[in-house]
Design an enzyme around this catalytic site. Structure first.
Site: not given
Ligand code: 3PG
Length: 212
Positions: A42, A46, A129
């Site tokens: 994924e 961002r 999720k």
């Molecule tokens: C996120 O939104 O960044 C994911 O859920 C992953 O989260 P994490 O960095 O705590 O693994």
């Protein structure tokens, strides 16, 4: 209706969450993950590089590439054009789900409450999720939310670690875990692909080795 997300999952039900500041790293990163036994990624939106990274990997046959942090219908259109094969959103949005369904893209929206789940079911979803899983109570949150919604499968994300991933996977309502623990930003920045490969292998072995 689109292909269900779980049909895209390879043998290890671990979805690495990757944020890239340089899309030229995408190929080496995908190589490291797949060498470690993970074949789904994924890539988040961002950074402006996210879309480029998805496009850079669109012709790979050894890895299923999807988009994360999808926040509106325009993002859905953009990631579909870039070649994403699934998408993940941080929350539940009718706009996103309907756009994904129109594009025949599997969509995994974030949910955190029973209200979210009622809406997800109304939208025809079965896979969501659980976000942010750790802050919501971890496995206790999975137990609590799956009791009234036994038809729903969860992908905990947010605070998932090498240590707790196997515990999540043992719950029958969990179809995958996702997180960034095998792709630490400092390792990506340093192009330490061997470290990412090691972390990926450990993650894959922990989940599969656990009998999940
Ligand atoms: C996120 O939104 O960044 C994911 O859920 C992953 O989260 P994490 O960095 O705590 O693994």
């Amino acid at each position: 209706m689109s292909i269900p997300m779980h049909a895209l999952l390879p043998s290890s039900p671990i979805v690495p969450v990757v944020t890239l500041t340089d899309a030229t790293h995408a190929t080496a990163l995908a190589d490291a993950l797949t060498a470690g036994g993970i074949s789904i990624i994924e890539i988040t939106l961002r950074t402006p590089e996210g879309l480029k990274a998805i496009a850079a990997l669109r012709d790979r046959t050894d890895v299923v590439v999807g988009a994360g942090t999808v926040r509106n219908a325009a993002d859905v259109t953009a990631v579909a054009e870039a070649g994403a094969r699934f998408l993940v959103a941080p929350g539940l949005s009718r706009e996103i789900v309907e756009a994904a369904q129109s594009a025949a893209l599997p969509v995994i929206p974030g949910i955190a409450t029973g209200s979210d789940l009622l809406e997800a079911i109304a939208l025809g979803l079965t896979h969501v999720k659980l976000f942010p899983a750790g802050a919501l109570g971890g496995l206790d949150a999975v137990r609590a939310l799956s009791a009234p919604f036994p038809e729903i499968s969860f992908m905990p994300s947010g605070g998932v670690t090498a240590e707790n991933a196997p515990h999540y996977m043992r719950h029958e309502a969990v179809f995958a875990v996702s997180g960034s623990w095998m792709v630490p930003p400092d390792a990506v920045e340093a192009r330490d692909w061997r470290r990412i490969e090691r972390l990926s292998r450990a993650a894959a072995e922990a989940v599969v080795g656990d009998g999940a």
